[in-house]
Design an enzyme around this catalytic site. Sequence first.
Site, PDB file in Angstrom:
ATOM      1  N   ARG A  54      -1.174   2.946  -6.169  1.00  0.00           N
ATOM      2  CA  ARG A  54      -2.504   2.981  -6.802  1.00  0.00           C
ATOM      3  C   ARG A  54      -2.419   2.803  -8.314  1.00  0.00           C
ATOM      4  NH1 ARG A  54      -4.447   8.460  -3.863  1.00  0.00           N
ATOM      5  NH2 ARG A  54      -4.649   7.627  -1.758  1.00  0.00           N
ATOM      6  N   CYS A  55      -1.574   1.940  -8.754  1.00  0.00           N
ATOM      7  CA  CYS A  55      -1.314   1.753 -10.177  1.00  0.00           C
ATOM      8  C   CYS A  55      -1.798   0.371 -10.608  1.00  0.00           C
ATOM      9  CB  CYS A  55       0.196   1.897 -10.424  1.00  0.00           C
ATOM     10  SG  CYS A  55       0.719   1.632 -12.125  1.00  0.00           S
ATOM     11  N   GLY A  56      -2.149   0.232 -11.863  1.00  0.00           N
ATOM     12  CA  GLY A  56      -2.522  -1.076 -12.381  1.00  0.00           C
ATOM     13  C   GLY A  56      -1.378  -2.081 -12.310  1.00  0.00           C
ATOM     14  N   PHE A  57      -0.137  -1.596 -12.211  1.00  0.00           N
ATOM     15  CA  PHE A  57       1.028  -2.473 -12.101  1.00  0.00           C
ATOM     16  C   PHE A  57       1.424  -2.764 -10.655  1.00  0.00           C
ATOM     17  CE2 PHE A  57       1.603  -0.602 -16.360  1.00  0.00           C
ATOM     18  CZ  PHE A  57       1.700  -1.764 -17.111  1.00  0.00           C
ATOM     19  N   THR A  58       0.698  -2.208  -9.693  1.00  0.00           N
ATOM     20  CA  THR A  58       1.027  -2.403  -8.282  1.00  0.00           C
ATOM     21  C   THR A  58       1.130  -3.882  -7.882  1.00  0.00           C
ATOM     22  OG1 THR A  58       0.096  -0.245  -7.715  1.00  0.00           O
ATOM     23  CG2 THR A  58       0.359  -1.810  -5.911  1.00  0.00           C
TER      24      THR A  58
END
Length: 175
Positions: A54-58
């Site tokens: 659930r990360c912006g870098f996913t």
Amino acid sequence: MTCIQSRLLTLLAALIAFPVWAAQGFTFDSIDGGTLSLDDWQGRPVLVVNTASRCGFTPQYDGLQALYDRYRDRGLIVLAVPSNDFRQELSTAEEVKEFCAVNFDLDMPMTDITPVRGPQAHPFYRWVAQQSGFTPAWNFNKVLIGPDGQITATFGSATRPLSTQMTRAIEATLK
């Protein structure tokens, strides 16, 4: 010089010529059950990446898979280490595995959800901090281990898997 001294010098010279693989002995619980051992990849470069669903870098999962696809025949291992240290991972390993399969079609090795920083950090990450001073500051930090088991490079979250910086570092470790 005695025979024993001569043998000891020969043994010492052999140990210097063939250094012990530095990253030896580290095992992770596999997301598929069982364990993953860095010893199984001795002599090969290993890119270890702490990940989260659930990360912006996913979206970097796509790049990590592409990197693995590009270099796996030349020996590269990409190891994804899901972690909830930054409170952006799903609740269970099963959910993580399904999320990665459905959204990214990953086939790289992946660990169970694992702490990567602080007092509960996995021994591998404590070793990395001790050896290099590098501790994951966020999700998708990357540690490149060379074929000799030494830390070759570390990268922050913003370094994309297929960036020139990353691919040059990886290519320098390949046979």
